[in-house]
Write a protein that holds these residues in place. Structure first.
Motif, mmCIF file in Angstrom:
data_model
loop_
_atom_site.group_PDB
_atom_site.id
_atom_site.type_symbol
_atom_site.label_atom_id
_atom_site.label_comp_id
_atom_site.label_asym_id
_atom_site.label_seq_id
_atom_site.Cartn_x
_atom_site.Cartn_y
_atom_site.Cartn_z
ATOM 1 N N ARG A 23 0.831 -1.206 0.000
ATOM 2 C CA ARG A 23 0.000 0.000 0.000
ATOM 3 C C ARG A 23 0.864 1.254 0.000
ATOM 4 N N LEU A 24 1.943 1.255 0.785
ATOM 5 C CA LEU A 24 2.830 2.406 0.827
ATOM 6 C C LEU A 24 3.497 2.641 -0.528
ATOM 7 N N MET A 25 3.956 1.576 -1.156
ATOM 8 C CA MET A 25 4.571 1.717 -2.474
ATOM 9 C C MET A 25 3.563 2.234 -3.486
ATOM 10 N N ALA A 26 2.333 1.720 -3.426
ATOM 11 C CA ALA A 26 1.291 2.173 -4.353
ATOM 12 C C ALA A 26 1.021 3.673 -4.191
ATOM 13 N N THR A 27 1.069 4.153 -2.946
ATOM 14 C CA THR A 27 0.834 5.579 -2.712
ATOM 15 C C THR A 27 1.984 6.425 -3.239
ATOM 16 N N LEU A 28 3.224 5.983 -3.033
ATOM 17 C CA LEU A 28 4.359 6.731 -3.568
ATOM 18 C C LEU A 28 4.259 6.840 -5.081
ATOM 19 N N TYR A 36 0.084 11.078 -10.207
ATOM 20 C CA TYR A 36 -1.036 12.011 -10.182
ATOM 21 C C TYR A 36 -0.573 13.465 -10.103
ATOM 22 N N GLY A 37 0.712 13.675 -9.859
ATOM 23 C CA GLY A 37 1.242 15.027 -9.800
ATOM 24 C C GLY A 37 0.833 15.782 -8.555
ATOM 25 N N VAL A 38 0.761 15.090 -7.426
ATOM 26 C CA VAL A 38 0.284 15.710 -6.185
ATOM 27 C C VAL A 38 1.120 16.931 -5.802
ATOM 28 N N LEU A 39 2.426 16.840 -5.965
ATOM 29 C CA LEU A 39 3.300 17.928 -5.552
ATOM 30 C C LEU A 39 3.571 18.936 -6.660
ATOM 31 N N GLN A 57 -8.632 16.769 -8.702
ATOM 32 C CA GLN A 57 -7.308 17.326 -8.423
ATOM 33 C C GLN A 57 -7.404 18.443 -7.378
ATOM 34 N N HIS A 58 -8.449 19.227 -7.470
ATOM 35 C CA HIS A 58 -8.674 20.300 -6.500
ATOM 36 C C HIS A 58 -8.920 19.712 -5.109
ATOM 37 N N LEU A 59 -9.706 18.651 -5.023
ATOM 38 C CA LEU A 59 -9.931 17.984 -3.740
ATOM 39 C C LEU A 59 -8.617 17.520 -3.134
ATOM 40 N N VAL A 60 -7.768 16.882 -3.936
ATOM 41 C CA VAL A 60 -6.473 16.407 -3.448
ATOM 42 C C VAL A 60 -5.619 17.589 -2.985
ATOM 43 N N PHE A 61 -5.641 18.674 -3.729
ATOM 44 C CA PHE A 61 -4.884 19.869 -3.356
ATOM 45 C C PHE A 61 -5.322 20.386 -1.992
ATOM 46 N N MET A 62 -6.632 20.423 -1.751
ATOM 47 C CA MET A 62 -7.137 20.927 -0.477
ATOM 48 C C MET A 62 -6.842 19.955 0.667
ATOM 49 N N LEU A 63 -6.848 18.657 0.393
ATOM 50 C CA LEU A 63 -6.444 17.687 1.416
ATOM 51 C C LEU A 63 -4.990 17.924 1.830
ATOM 52 N N GLU A 64 -4.136 18.185 0.847
ATOM 53 C CA GLU A 64 -2.724 18.432 1.133
ATOM 54 C C GLU A 64 -2.539 19.713 1.953
ATOM 55 N N ARG A 65 -3.312 20.748 1.618
ATOM 56 C CA ARG A 65 -3.197 22.002 2.383
ATOM 57 C C ARG A 65 -3.701 21.801 3.816
ATOM 58 N N THR A 66 -4.736 20.998 3.979
ATOM 59 C CA THR A 66 -5.245 20.712 5.321
ATOM 60 C C THR A 66 -4.184 19.987 6.148
ATOM 61 N N ILE A 67 -3.484 19.064 5.523
ATOM 62 C CA ILE A 67 -2.402 18.343 6.204
ATOM 63 C C ILE A 67 -1.267 19.300 6.563
#
Length: 455
Positions: A193-198, A204-207, A253-263
């Motif tokens: 699971r950790l590898m899949a997330t990395l 997905y271009g999270v960063l 993508q916007h949802l993921v961006f806001m999750l990252e900002r919340t973190i």
């Protein structure tokens, strides 16, 4: 004002004659009392000020000016505690609230995110690991510390690419524990699971996506990070009625961006968030489709496991109940237990940090030109400090998030940002391991926190 309240949230104080500043956690909320002098005033721009004075800050020249507003000088003494000065320096009168001892309701006007929880909020204590759980954590730490390459994408037979510092920084102790809990301590599934997330984060271009890339998605304030709950969890509001774009991948993508900002805005000792969904005035067309709901759930449960502390859902119309019924089979039972419908939100979030539209005392009218740059500036600064602490402590896999978030706890190597010394040297061993895709890797691995790694 007592000494404790004079410097809330670690603000840098500046001496100012003629007034005293009391910061409530969050950028731009300050109460001044002109009756006191020669005390400290946090050097931070003010959005709302109550009582008998207010100040303005010119950050470009590092100047602070103290004012006594004419409307306040002319007001009766008994009315002064109910005077509100908004962002433009315009006074208004607070609305009555019989629930308060003085019979007054002191409005809290904000246009930007809170930077710290309310002083009354405390994180829940974290239960210690059992000996068996600690052993499994150490085993997982050994495995992921040995990773030197990861698949470039999620396709079959994907080429291998070097693991990056960003990947390694992601693999904190708390991150590993979140994945272990999510897979019920299954030692085969956890590294997979950790590898899949990395891989997903890179694919997905999270960063890579910036605030400018996704600004249009938040122009109406359909997702807002504002305040912290009773357990210091940052609050992410979602308002489907404010949907302003057509259904597309960019919405996810916007949802993921806001999750990252919340973190990014999480404080030491807290690694979960609260999601508050208000369906007031929403419609079938403004709400996400079932396909989008499933995709969002897949991302949340697969790549942000154990990040949801609570979901508070209000004003649910009949068609939303239908939507929840359709996606319910895809919701993890533990996630379902965290969902609360139509509760009194003041029981979960301090009223001083709860949006008034949800029953709180915070008057917040979304202004994209003020909120969006402020949110991203605050998150960027937090992320920069997080990365700096990680690098100063030796760039360790399995680093402690409490240390990285600026808490009092030292790093896993014993390094503390309170000293100018670099991280102490650590014992280096050789380790050979196999990552989930079957690639064998060998890497030098430090002896971290008492873990002795043998080759």
């Amino acid at each position: 004002m007592d000494d404790e309240s004079a410097n809330v949230g670690g603000q840098s104080p500046t001496e100012v004659d003629g007034g005293v500043g009391l910061v409530r956690p969050g950028p731009g909320i300050c109460i001044l009392r002109a009756s006191q002098t020669n005390r400290i005033l946090p050097q931070q721009p003010t959005r709302q000020i109550s009582s008998t004075a207010f100040f303005e800050s010119d950050q470009s020249r590092s100047l602070l000016k103290l004012h006594i507003h004419p409307a306040i000088e002319e007001s009766d003494e008994k009315d002064r505690d109910s005077i509100i000065i908004d962002e433009m320096g315009v006074p208004t009168t607070a609305e009555p609230d019989s629930a308060l001892p003085n019979g007054k309701h002191q409005h809290i006007h904000v246009k930007t995110p809170f930077s710290e929880p309310d002083p009354s909020a405390k994180p829940a204590p974290v239960p210690p690991l059992s000996p068996e759980q600690e052993a499994k954590y150490q085993q997982l730490l050994k495995t992921v510390s040995a990773w030197t390459k990861i698949p470039a994408n999620s396709g079959r037979n994907a080429p291998q690419v070097d693991i990056t510092d960003e990947d390694r920084m992601f693999l904190t102790r708390e991150c590993l524990l979140r994945y272990l809990r999510a897979v019920k301590w299954n030692m085969i599934e956890a590294p997979k699971r950790l590898m899949a997330t990395l891989v997903w984060r890179r694919e997905y271009g999270v960063l890579e996506r910036t605030a400018d890339d996704l600004s249009v998605e938040n122009e109406t304030g359909k997702e807002v990070v504002l305040g912290y709950d009773n357990n210091t969890r940052p609050c992410l509001y979602m308002r489907p009625s404010k949907q302003n774009t057509q259904r597309s991948e960019r919405q996810i993508q916007h949802l993921v961006f806001m999750l990252e900002r919340t973190i990014d805005l999480m404080v030491p000792g807290q690694d979960t968030m609260v999601i508050l969904i208000d369906f007031k005035d929403s419609s079938n067309t403004s709400n996400p489709s079932v396909a989008q709901g499933r995709q969002a759930l897949t991302i949340l449960q697969g790549h942000y496991p154990e990040r949801l502390g609570r979901a508070l859902i209000t004003n649910v119309p009949w068609f939303v109940w239908t939507f929840f019924k359709l996606i319910s089979p895809f919701i993890d039972p533990l996630t379902r237990e965290k969902m609360k419908f139509n509760e009194n939100l003041r029981d979960f979030v301090p009223p001083a940090q709860l949006w008034s539209t949800m029953g709180g005392d915070v008057d917040f009218d979304y202004d994209h030109s003020a909120y969006w740059p402020a949110l991203n500036k605050l998150a960027t600064e937090r992320k920069r400090e997080y990365r700096e602490r990680w690098m100063r402590a030796g760039k360790q896999v399995g680093e402690l998030e409490a240390y990285l978030k600026g808490g009092d706890q030292p790093s896993v190597t014993g390094f503390s940002m309170s000293t100018t010394e670099e991280a102490p040297p650590v014992e280096i061993k050789k380790v050979t391991d196999v990552i989930p895709n079957g690639v064998t890797t060998t890497e030098t691995l430090p002896d971290i926190g008492g873990l002795k790694v043998e080759s």
